[in-house]
Enzyme design. Structure first.
Site, PDB file in Angstrom:
ATOM      1  N   GLU A 275       0.837  -1.203   0.000  1.00  0.00           N
ATOM      2  CA  GLU A 275       0.000   0.000   0.000  1.00  0.00           C
ATOM      3  C   GLU A 275       0.872   1.254   0.000  1.00  0.00           C
ATOM      4  O   GLU A 275       1.790   1.369   0.820  1.00  0.00           O
ATOM      5  CB  GLU A 275      -0.907  -0.015   1.245  1.00  0.00           C
ATOM      6  CG  GLU A 275      -1.947  -1.127   1.163  1.00  0.00           C
ATOM      7  CD  GLU A 275      -2.505  -1.563   2.512  1.00  0.00           C
ATOM      8  OE1 GLU A 275      -2.450  -0.793   3.480  1.00  0.00           O
ATOM      9  OE2 GLU A 275      -2.995  -2.708   2.585  1.00  0.00           O
TER      10      GLU A 275
ATOM     11  N   SER B 279      -5.695  -4.078   0.628  1.00  0.00           N
ATOM     12  CA  SER B 279      -6.203  -5.435   0.437  1.00  0.00           C
ATOM     13  C   SER B 279      -5.100  -6.411   0.811  1.00  0.00           C
ATOM     14  O   SER B 279      -4.399  -6.933  -0.053  1.00  0.00           O
ATOM     15  CB  SER B 279      -6.582  -5.653  -1.032  1.00  0.00           C
ATOM     16  OG  SER B 279      -7.486  -4.695  -1.489  1.00  0.00           O
ATOM     17  N   GLU B 280      -4.949  -6.668   2.096  1.00  0.00           N
ATOM     18  CA  GLU B 280      -3.803  -7.461   2.539  1.00  0.00           C
ATOM     19  C   GLU B 280      -3.822  -8.885   1.990  1.00  0.00           C
ATOM     20  O   GLU B 280      -2.772  -9.458   1.691  1.00  0.00           O
ATOM     21  CB  GLU B 280      -3.724  -7.474   4.068  1.00  0.00           C
ATOM     22  CG  GLU B 280      -3.163  -6.175   4.672  1.00  0.00           C
ATOM     23  CD  GLU B 280      -4.130  -4.994   4.663  1.00  0.00           C
ATOM     24  OE1 GLU B 280      -5.333  -5.196   4.416  1.00  0.00           O
ATOM     25  OE2 GLU B 280      -3.682  -3.861   4.888  1.00  0.00           O
TER      26      GLU B 280
ATOM     27  N   HIS C   6      -1.831  -1.438  16.766  1.00  0.00           N
ATOM     28  CA  HIS C   6      -0.795  -0.946  15.860  1.00  0.00           C
ATOM     29  C   HIS C   6       0.619  -1.207  16.355  1.00  0.00           C
ATOM     30  O   HIS C   6       1.558  -0.622  15.848  1.00  0.00           O
ATOM     31  CB  HIS C   6      -0.954   0.559  15.610  1.00  0.00           C
ATOM     32  CG  HIS C   6      -2.164   0.906  14.800  1.00  0.00           C
ATOM     33  ND1 HIS C   6      -3.429   0.837  15.322  1.00  0.00           N
ATOM     34  CD2 HIS C   6      -2.303   1.306  13.523  1.00  0.00           C
ATOM     35  CE1 HIS C   6      -4.304   1.197  14.383  1.00  0.00           C
ATOM     36  NE2 HIS C   6      -3.650   1.484  13.280  1.00  0.00           N
TER      37      HIS C   6
END
Ligand code: TPP
Lengths: 328, 331
Positions: free
Chosen positions: A31, A63-64, A133
């Site tokens: 990304e 869109s992993e 995260h």
């Protein structure tokens, strides 16, 4: 030998530049990674698409699963894809592609399929990004047969280990840690690939072995002066590769010192430290002068509040206390 | 059989070749079910009986360079792609002569020589990887295409949506082939899928989508021809929804109570195999004798493969240390 001072993200960039120049089969996706999107949120891929073109350096949608799937498929056709998953927690979205497919296709195909992908991903507590995260999840990956787990700590290691991951015939997850990426260090311009599965002895010593990796190495290094002052001679081992891990170096060191502490940023509960501690106990039972100790994060998600986050991280002070307690 | 639109009509030879693939799938499926029932083979088996037309027609338009990614219910896709039956049987029996030395088994066959690149047991996972194979074909500057086979249930998985979007943005030479047999395990289509036609979903991803009678070789040929041509010419992906029906339960041994007796009987009544055979003969494309001879030859091939597979020895336990990584693990 010319040496350049750079941080780990710049070292990653240099490794990617070099790998792409040396081998046209190296392709990069993730990304925001192309220059049109700014060359990655951390700048680690800056300049690649301008130099090597938009076909070899592909910015992707968010869109992993599609990212890792595309990397796997291209790898099956002879490419060496380097996929960026922006943050390690987001690998949860594509675990199916990583652990059911990338890690297992060679075995399940009886050796016919080879999936030489590298997954670069960033993580680490200390930046108040809280529960979603900042997790160190190397244990998830190390528990799965068929994927190599690499967790460097110095800029030179970032470059040398990433070069090895890209050339490795098997899938590798390359963990970039927030606690390490901005610290500058010397990187030789001709830095060779560093073999996977080989630890580095950061400091030699005779009383106790500390085994650590990634950002926790930095905090262990910060503990060294206080320990030296207390007259304790520490051998600090940077594992560099969490799986497969360098048993030989670790066992030789602990055989010499008779004491071991494993320190990692990952949660202690069922963490990689348990595996290493257990192996040391099995192999060196009679030679140990004290029980093997593990230091890791508490059984809690990474917290937001600064005071909690500070308590979550294994501080240099805790390393000092633990080692002193071990010396009796 | 459907009237052809503007696609070139398949030659008699192609039509007979499609039938050959269909009968090879059907005879092989029959042999697997019998062998399991007789207790000679232990494996989970997801029969695709009734779905033969779809991969047979598509494979007649592909070559060995073209790749497929398929699923646990995909042995018909491999047989259609002309995977040799001997290593196929040895693999489903878990034997050393299998395509994967017995380490993949019936849900994970791989055979790159015939383009069978990945077989997955995870619903929806064939699509993201098929994209990568298509990306590589594009990077290579080749005309190879990549096919992803999956079921109607799989179109509700996130990976489906991510894959269609990425394939469209990157204009990949990939064909997404949904074999819509009306059921996802035990769940009836309308209880799990929000649209009446899966092909409609293509609109949301900016690619052509067609719903085709997956039991009609001529309709399938026209749709597959168009999709494969589009992919080869660099125009990007297509979603094909191929309507079909599976004659057996989800997995061998499941009592398929979730189907009505009537719908099952009606589907079997319309079995595409005898219908296509009769049509081929009526059109003068083949004779009863030529098709019988073909069938006899296929039966002999299946019988030989079955005995070969079951006679092959099991793999050595050392195999646990091999193929985990490229380098063998220490003992
Ligand atoms: C991710 C995932 N969830 C659930 C399952 C269990 N499962 C296996 S087959 C199946 C049904 C899939 O139906 P469909 O996609 O329509 O394919 P079909 O079996 O009809 O060919 C399910 C739910 C699985 N294998 N993978």
């Amino acid at each position: 030998m010319t040496v350049t001072k750079m941080n780990a993200l710049q070292a990653v960039n240099a490794a990617l530049m070099q790998a792409m120049a040396e081998d046209p089969k190296v392709i990069v996706l993730g990304e925001d990674i192309a220059d049109r999107e700014g060359g990655g949120v951390t700048g680690a891929t800056r300049g690649l698409s301008t130099k090597y073109g938009d076909d070899r350096v592909k910015s992707t949608p968010i869109s992993e699963q599609a990212i890792i799937g595309a990397a796997i498929g291209a790898a099956l056709s002879g490419y060496k894809p380097v996929a960026e998953i922006m943050l390690m927690n987001f690998t949860a979205v594509c675990m199916d592609m990583i652990f059911n497919h990338a890690a297992k296709l060679r075995f399940m195909s009886g050796g016919q399929s080879t999936v030489p992908i590298t997954i670069r991903t960033l993580t680490g507590a200390g930046w108040q990004t809280a529960g979603q995260h900042a997790d160190h999840l190397e244990g998830w990956f190390a528990h799965t047969a068929g994927i190599k787990v690499v967790a460097p700590s110095s800029p030179a290691d970032y470059k040398g280990l990433l070069l090895s991951c890209i050339q490795d015939p098997d899938p590798c997850i390359f963990i970039e840690s927030a606690g390490t990426v901005f610290i500058p260090g010397d990187v030789p311009d001709d830095q060779p690939p560093i073999p996977l599965g080989k630890a580095r002895i950061v400091q030699e010593g005779t009383d106790v072995t500390i085994i650590s990796w990634s950002s926790q190495i930095i905090r262990c290094q910060q503990a060294l002066p206080a320990l030296a002052e207390a007259g304790i001679s520490v051998e600090l081992v940077d594992l560099r590769t969490v799986s497969p891990w360098d048993k030989e170096t670790v066992l030789a060191s602990v055989a010499k010192t008779g004491r071991a502490v494993i320190a990692h940023e990952a949660v202690r509960h069922f963490g990689p430290g348990g595996e290493i501690a257990s192996t040391i106990s099995e192999e060196l039972f009679g030679q140990l002068k004290a029980p093997v100790r593990r230091l890791g994060a508490p059984y809690s998600p990474v917290p937001f509040a600064k005071v909690l986050e500070d308590a979550y991280i294994v501080s240099p002070e805790r390393v000092v206390e633990t080692v002193k307690a071990l010396m009796g | 059989m459907a009237e052809l639109s503007n696609a070139p009509a398949p030659s008699a030879e192609t039509l007979v070749d499609i039938y050959r693939r269909m009968i090879r799938i059907e005879r092989n499926d029959d042999a697997i079910r019998k062998t399991i029932r007789l207790g000679r083979l232990v494996m989970p088996y997801y029969s695709a009986r009734g779905q033969e037309v779809i991969p047979s027609t598509i494979s007649a338009l592909l070559n060995n360079e073209d790749t497929i990614c398929t699923i646990y219910r995909g042995i018909h896709d491999m047989v259609a792609k002309d995977m040799p039956l001997r290593p196929l049987w040895a693999e489903i029996a878990g034997r050393v002569d299998g395509t994967c030395k017995g380490k993949g088994g019936p849900m994970h066959l791989t055979h790159p020589e015939t383009g069978v690149m990945v077989t997955t047991g995870i619903v929806g996972s064939s699509m993201p990887i098929a994209n990568g194979l298509a990306w590589a074909a594009k990077l290579d500057g080749s005309k190879r295409v990549s096919v992803a086979y999956f079921g109607d249930g799989a179109s509700n998985i996130g990976a489906f949506h991510e894959s269609l979007n990425l394939a469209s943005v990157w204009k990949l030479p990939v064909i997404f082939v949904c074999q819509n047999n009306g059921f996802a395990e035990h769940t009836r289509y309308e209880n799990g899928t929000s649209v009446d036609f899966i092909a409609k979903r293509a609109i949301g991803y900016g690619m052509p989508g067609h719903t085709v009678d997956g039991n009609d070789p001529l309709a399938m040929y026209a749709a597959a021809h168009e999709a494969i041509t589009r992919a080869r010419e660099g125009e990007g992906p297509t979603l094909l929804e191929c309507k079909t029906f599976r004659f057996h339960g989800h997995v061998l041994g499941d009592d398929d109570k979730y189907m009505t007796k009537e719908e099952k009987a009606a589907a079997i009544e319309k079995d595409p195999l005898p219908a296509f055979k009769a049509w081929l003969i009526a059109q003068g494309h083949a004779t009863e004798d030529s098709l019988s001879a073909m069938q006899a030859q296929i039966e002999a091939e299946v019988e030989d493969a079955l005995e070969f597979g079951l006679a092959s020895p099991p793999p050595s336990v050392d195999e646990l240390r091999r193929d985990v990584f490229a380098e063998e693990l220490p003992a």
